[in-house]
Scaffold this active site. Sequence first.
Site, PDB file in Angstrom:
ATOM      1  N   CYS A 393      -3.447  -3.622  -4.450  1.00 10.77           N
ATOM      2  CA  CYS A 393      -4.390  -4.881  -4.237  1.00 10.77           C
ATOM      3  C   CYS A 393      -6.279  -4.787  -4.480  1.00 10.77           C
ATOM      4  CB  CYS A 393      -3.511  -5.421  -3.922  1.00 10.77           C
ATOM      5  SG  CYS A 393      -3.926  -7.636  -4.255  1.00 10.77           S
ATOM      6  N   HIS A 524       1.881  -5.783  -4.855  1.00 12.73           N
ATOM      7  CA  HIS A 524       1.721  -5.537  -3.553  1.00 12.73           C
ATOM      8  C   HIS A 524       3.199  -4.699  -3.986  1.00 12.73           C
ATOM      9  CE1 HIS A 524      -1.453  -7.558  -1.137  1.00 12.73           C
ATOM     10  NE2 HIS A 524      -1.792  -7.968  -2.785  1.00 12.73           N
ATOM     11  N   GLU A 526       4.553  -2.941  -1.277  1.00 15.80           N
ATOM     12  CA  GLU A 526       5.337  -3.391   0.104  1.00 15.80           C
ATOM     13  C   GLU A 526       5.705  -4.518   0.023  1.00 15.80           C
ATOM     14  OE1 GLU A 526       2.040  -3.737  -0.793  1.00 15.80           O
ATOM     15  OE2 GLU A 526       0.800  -5.959   0.711  1.00 15.80           O
TER      16      GLU A 526
END
Length: 548
Positions: A393, A524, A526
Amino acid sequence: MKAQMKNTRFIFVMGGVLSGLGKGIATSSIAKLLQSRGFNVTAMKIDPYINVDAGTMNPTEHGEAFVTCDGLETDQDVGNYERFLDIELKRDNYMTQGMVWKAVIERERNLEYKGKCVQPWHHIPEEIIHRIKNVGKKSKADFVLVEIGGTVGEYENLIFLEAGRRMRISMPGQVLFAMVSYLPVPSKTGEMKTKPTQTAVQTLNAAGIQPDFILTRSLNELDDKRKEKISLHCSVGIDDIISSHDVDSIYEIPSIYQKQGFDNRILEKFNLKAKKGNLNTWNKRLVDTPRNAKKVIKIGMVGKYFATGDFTLSDSYISVIESLKAAVWAHNAKAEFTWINSEKFEKHSAKVEELNNYDAIVVPGGFGERGVEGIIKAIKYTRENNIPYLGLCYGMQLATIEFARNVAGIKDANTTEIKPNVNNPVIDVMEEQKKKLATSDYGGTMRLGNYNCVLSSKTHVAGLYDKKNIIERHRHRYEFNNKYRKKLEKAGLVIAGINPKQDLVEIIELPVSEHPYFVGVQFHPEFKSRPMRPHPVFVGLIKAALDK
Ligand code: GLN
């Protein structure tokens, strides 16, 4: 099994004595254990604060904001549930005090209570119960784990306990309560003390709830003597007091519970039977690998956020850390993290050379001006010195700025987040965000949740995924400015992924011929990475780190 489970069962998890006990991991571990027995399990988090979501809170104070696929900014525990269960949760799986009151007040304004007096002690728990049951209904889960944030006895979580109490009365045999409690060990006596737990249970009793289980958090495993004491004073059976002592890895906790027969006790109380649970592959990868692996991968995390008060950087970036660990473990190695404060590179440029000590550098998401010029220096160093780099990001946006300045020769390139009137805004605020910023409409208004991305063929990143059309989660207001696309591409930047509908750049990279791994993603990853299924962009980073 499905036939047996006509009705959803609810297990509330609450905390006693103090906060920060790992209720989220306890909740996730109970859920995992039940899932291993073949049940369909989901989990939800209740946060007792007024914020309508977790998006407006400072991550150094509250920890990471975890974004669900449908775009709600939630508490980091929702991320733990997703990781432990390997499922996708929705906005329904999160509730705050503010969200509940807002819904009730809006309904009152719309005359939906038909002229009745709307009362906290009646209509608020009613709304909470409706939301909890709704999770069961929508997910068709056999079990819903309901974690209540905070500590019993706090004014702000009383109303949620009240909702749980009423559910137990109205749904006999379908609701259980587990209290996670803390056993301090005073340094002089060295003895685990049970009194605070006894007091916490009394407080819970005062709210009309008798716990079915007590999970004791402590340094060491709970011994029989203390079990007996807690049992006697708290009226909980010996077998229902579960030691939840400190262990090296959070992923070991499901088997710590399993060894004590916790899952069997839950099923007995609900009058259910199920196949045996098997956590072997889970334990082998997530518990044994980090314990036994010889190879260590050193990861440098470059950013501005640092520990304040109770929270540390690892709370602010828990999903990133867990994703990196998972990718490292999948390569049969263990991970070592170092937090590198980018501000020091602003004062002393030469310090960036310390980045050579790492196998990979990650710049996670972030906001605002602090430390940014230092991050850009760090990115330049990783690019010029072939250190595997992943930008998430903000880390992608800053990599774009670095490339624009130092490779494409756009010396004053910047983001309008920092310099609103910059001449060369290579990162610019998204059109639809302008009005929101102008009217201070900040809460839950970023570009959030799932968006499509099409990977450009023959790119480094395309080779990591098993498909061309991917879906990733987002949380940002600023974007790669398409006006600079041609110029940056001409200078050698590769646009490796595009959102087809809005033509937004989602992934940038350098060709493998130029750099072993230089990747920036606007999304993202993650939030979609799982302990047993690490996300491709993390896997790619670690592979490059190992090859190096
Ligand atoms: N501050 C940047 C933006 O809003 C990046 C956000 C992030 O890293 N999550 O676009």
